[in-house]
Each structure stands twice: as structure tokens, then as C-alpha cells.
Design a protein around this motif. Sequence first.
Motif, PDB file in Angstrom:
ATOM      1  N   ASP A 163      -0.237  11.748   5.021  1.00 16.09           N
ATOM      2  CA  ASP A 163      -0.043  10.539   4.205  1.00 16.09           C
ATOM      3  C   ASP A 163      -1.367   9.794   4.033  1.00 16.09           C
ATOM      4  O   ASP A 163      -1.684   9.326   2.939  1.00 16.09           O
ATOM      5  CB  ASP A 163       0.990   9.606   4.852  1.00 16.09           C
ATOM      6  N   ARG A 196      11.203   9.308   6.801  1.00 12.24           N
ATOM      7  CA  ARG A 196       9.775   9.288   6.553  1.00 12.24           C
ATOM      8  C   ARG A 196       9.165  10.679   6.711  1.00 12.24           C
ATOM      9  O   ARG A 196       8.459  11.147   5.820  1.00 12.24           O
ATOM     10  CB  ARG A 196       9.100   8.291   7.507  1.00 12.24           C
ATOM     11  N   THR A 213       0.860  -1.173   0.000  1.00  7.75           N
ATOM     12  CA  THR A 213       0.000   0.000   0.000  1.00  7.75           C
ATOM     13  C   THR A 213       0.897   1.224   0.000  1.00  7.75           C
ATOM     14  O   THR A 213       2.047   1.164   0.419  1.00  7.75           O
ATOM     15  CB  THR A 213      -0.906   0.031   1.236  1.00  7.75           C
ATOM     16  N   LEU A 214       0.357   2.328  -0.463  1.00  6.38           N
ATOM     17  CA  LEU A 214       1.177   3.530  -0.606  1.00  6.38           C
ATOM     18  C   LEU A 214       1.751   3.994   0.719  1.00  6.38           C
ATOM     19  O   LEU A 214       2.806   4.592   0.774  1.00  6.38           O
ATOM     20  CB  LEU A 214       0.334   4.639  -1.246  1.00  6.38           C
ATOM     21  N   ALA A 215       1.027   3.729   1.796  1.00  2.00           N
ATOM     22  CA  ALA A 215       1.509   4.198   3.094  1.00  2.00           C
ATOM     23  C   ALA A 215       2.081   3.056   3.944  1.00  2.00           C
ATOM     24  O   ALA A 215       2.342   3.231   5.116  1.00  2.00           O
ATOM     25  CB  ALA A 215       0.390   4.897   3.846  1.00  2.00           C
ATOM     26  N   THR A 265      -3.000   9.164   0.375  1.00  2.00           N
ATOM     27  CA  THR A 265      -2.984   7.806  -0.170  1.00  2.00           C
ATOM     28  C   THR A 265      -4.291   7.057   0.053  1.00  2.00           C
ATOM     29  O   THR A 265      -4.516   6.030  -0.563  1.00  2.00           O
ATOM     30  CB  THR A 265      -1.870   6.982   0.497  1.00  2.00           C
ATOM     31  N   THR A 308      -4.972   5.466   2.686  1.00  2.11           N
ATOM     32  CA  THR A 308      -4.633   4.271   3.465  1.00  2.11           C
ATOM     33  C   THR A 308      -4.489   4.653   4.932  1.00  2.11           C
ATOM     34  O   THR A 308      -4.022   5.741   5.230  1.00  2.11           O
ATOM     35  CB  THR A 308      -3.248   3.724   3.034  1.00  2.11           C
ATOM     36  N   MET A 309      -4.858   3.758   5.819  1.00  2.00           N
ATOM     37  CA  MET A 309      -4.620   4.069   7.222  1.00  2.00           C
ATOM     38  C   MET A 309      -3.123   4.035   7.515  1.00  2.00           C
ATOM     39  O   MET A 309      -2.376   3.266   6.925  1.00  2.00           O
ATOM     40  CB  MET A 309      -5.402   3.125   8.149  1.00  2.00           C
ATOM     41  N   VAL A 310      -2.694   4.923   8.407  1.00  2.00           N
ATOM     42  CA  VAL A 310      -1.277   4.981   8.757  1.00  2.00           C
ATOM     43  C   VAL A 310      -1.178   4.842  10.264  1.00  2.00           C
ATOM     44  O   VAL A 310      -1.839   5.562  11.006  1.00  2.00           O
ATOM     45  CB  VAL A 310      -0.642   6.318   8.309  1.00  2.00           C
ATOM     46  N   SER A 329       0.828   0.296   5.203  1.00  2.00           N
ATOM     47  CA  SER A 329       0.009   0.088   6.393  1.00  2.00           C
ATOM     48  C   SER A 329       0.454  -1.158   7.134  1.00  2.00           C
ATOM     49  O   SER A 329       0.597  -2.219   6.554  1.00  2.00           O
ATOM     50  CB  SER A 329      -1.453  -0.034   5.995  1.00  2.00           C
TER      51      SER A 329
END
Lengths: 249, 243
Positions: free
Chosen positions: B76, B96, A168-170, B80, B82-84, A172
Amino acid sequence: MTREQRMTEVFVEVADSLIDDFDLIDFLQQLSVRCMELLDVAAVGVLLADQHDILQTMAASDEHTRLLELFALQHDQGPCVDCYKSGAARTNINLTDPKVTAAWPAFAARAAETGFVATNTLPLRLRGRVIGVLALFQSDPDPLRDQDITLAQALADVATIAILQQRTLAHSELERGQLQYALTSRIVLEQAKGILAERWHVSVDEAFAAFRSYARAHHHQLGQLAREIANGTFDTTQIPHQATAPPRP
Amino acid sequence: MISDRMVGVLRLLQLDDWSDGVADVTAAGAEALGVDGLAVSLVTEGDLTELLWCSDATTRHFEDLQLTLGEGPGLDAARTGTMVSVPDLATVRMARWPALAMEAPDLSARAVFCFPMGIGAIRVGVLTAVRRTPGALTAQQADDAVLLADSLTARCLGSGEPRLDGPSPADSPHTLQHAVIHQATGMVSVQLALPLPQALLRLRAHAYSSGHSITDISQDVVDRRLRLDPNGNGTPPPTVDKD
């Protein structure tokens, strides 16, 4: 080619994809097609449970709306829901036997219309949890053999690995994050289908077919390209498609 | 699966007017997720821009810092979708978020978890959970947070319109999950030259005013039995002359 040779090829292909940067939906779609070919069944779908515990179709051997609707019909009833809830594989389910289909009449009726007479459901398992279902539909009543079932479960496990393996881009770290990312990718794809269908005045199925051919031919990742289309950052006139006349004003 | 605690939080959120009750919702939400604070920030054109609400000073400080530095888990997550998850801010790699890593030792926030709010390519905002002690979320807490982010998405998308999570007799819960709705959203966005969020709201408003479910309305749009016009009414598409 013998069945063993084909099986070997498929597993090599799958392993290769998992090492590289791969697109999950594309991967699962190709896995569905391979699964259909290897097991000699009529259609295959990969379903993933969302945050509300509702099964969503991630990929199918045939992306036509007719088949997708049959999967979608199983949001609250059907053999896939039973498999997801019980976590147990159920094979050689006879869809023409009213005693078998009594629990899900709407699904059984639609399956019959589509020409399916039997189905098999295998859980996507993850450390004691079930995250989705691999569904195999048959248009002939011949039961699958034990070795076919074993192979189908192995392919279901490969699908699970792919879902958790996707980059995934981040990055996860949470499993829920991986699942959410997969589900979101599928939603973006549906939104992109709608955008293209309206822009080109074609059906969503035709839009998707043109879109996928273009992505494959140009080595674009399906999910990434869908994102760019939905965000308006990709010039969709680059994609060759069948144009039909727009509706008259 | 959702925890009983989060069921209670979502029920609070469903109450018609929680403008006075935000503190209750955030406190209950934070408790359910085992964190010290919650914040919701909104996204405009892909970037976090505005803090909508925030439960406490530690969380506010962290959100402000991210927005000032222009980097961090929330940004982020917004970019994206997406969960971070950052279970320990002290061990974040410099590469990062370099500026944030410099500030991290002085923060009282030690663990931060960011959950994107949105539907597919529609990005509404980010739900951020902050804890003053390090440690990962449990799988249950992550599931609960996703459901909370989901409810907040529906709530934020519905502002000023019939609520997306509001009572509509023809809609079942979780109705926004159907593929046909996403396809119709894409189609309406082209028809009316609207961004996706507004296209979804128009579908929802039409469903609401016509008394049909959004799934049925979406199916009509996808099958081209219905076109929404710019004035807010739906009309059948112009008939094509038959031979």
C-alpha cells in the motif's frame, strides 16, 4: 456584499469542502485567494515545513513563479522562517525599514522588487507544535487591524485542519504521514508542470494555468490528475492549451 | 526535528562504503526507531518486487509474506506513496488485507510501519520497520523514520551514478527539495523520453560533471537555456532566428 456576508460565505464554502472528498492543494489555493480578498492584501501563501524543517510552498493566491520564488527564498531566512521558528504571529512587518529587514537582506530586496512593502506571518499551529506558516503580503503600508489578524489566524487554523483532514490513499494515522502526503502531492504537481511545459513548449506557469483550468472545468482533483500525468496514465492531449512552435532541431 | 540517535544513523549511512556495514546501519536504525528490525524493498512499476536488505528473520518473514500474498502495508505504501502504520497486526480488519489477516496470528511481527521512499511521483522503494510487540510509533520516531527513508531514497537513486547524497561542492544539503528541480525533472523526462527517476539522475550527473549545483542546472533547463542531450552532454537549446 458586506464584509460579514463575504466572511460567512467563505466559512460556509470552507466547511463544505472539508466535509467532502477534497483536494488539498486546490483547497489551500482557494483558501489563499479568499484570504487575500477578505483581508484586502496583495498576495497570500501557505507554507508547510518538510522533514528537514525547511518551509515548502503548498499553495499561493497567485501561482506565478515570481511569487513562488519569493516564498522559496525563505528556506533559510525571512519573516516566514522567523515565524516558524518562534511559533508566534508577527504582523505589520515593514519591509521598507532597513532596521526591520537587516536580518534577511536577500529576501527584503526581492520582496521590494515584487512590489511588497509589508508582510504578516501567522503560524499553522497543531497542539503546541508549528507545522507551517500563512504569509500575507501587502503592496500598501496600511497596517492590518486586530480583527483582520484574528481572522487571518482563524484561516491559518483552517489550513491546518485541512492538512490533517485530507483523506490520504492509505489513511495514514500519523500526523507526519499527513504532512508527508501533502508535501509529496506538491512535488508531484511540480513534476507534472515540467512534463506539460516541455510537451507543449510553454513556460511552467502557462502549463499550470492550462492544467488547472482543465481540472476545474472537468471536476478533476488537481493532485490526482497531476499524479496520473506524472505516471503517464493520463492522455494529456485532452487538455486544451496554447501551443507554441517547438525549438528547431 | 531529527533525534540525536538518527543523526548518528544517517552519518553511518553517509560513509562511503557500507556494503559491509549494512548490519550496523540497520541495527542502529532499528534502535533509533524503537523497533526490532528494518527492511528496504524496491519498487518496480509501482509494486514492491525485491527485498534489497533486511536486518533479521522476523522482518524477512514479514516481507516475504507480503510479496507472496501480494498485499500488505508495504505494498500500500508503495502504491500510494503514503506511510502506512499498523500498530497492532492482530487487530487489522479482514477487509483491508484479507490474506494477511489470516496469517497474522502466526507471525512474530506484531507492529509494522512502512515509509515510502521516493520524490514526488518517483517511487524507489519502501522502508519497513517491524516490532515484535504492538504499539504505535511516537511522533519523534515517525519523523526520524521519514528522514531515514529520505536518505535511503537518495542512496538508492544514486546507485551506479554520482551519488545523489554524495559530496558535490556546489550543492547544499537537502538540495533536492527545490520546486525547480522537480519541474526540470519533468521537462528532462519528456526531452529524453526517460522515466522520472532517470531524468533526475541525468540532471544530477550533469550538475556533478559541470561543477554547478543541481538547482542552477534545473533553473537553466526550466528557463530553456540548457537542454540535456541523449549522449549525456548539455547544450544550449537551438537558437531561434530573430527578426
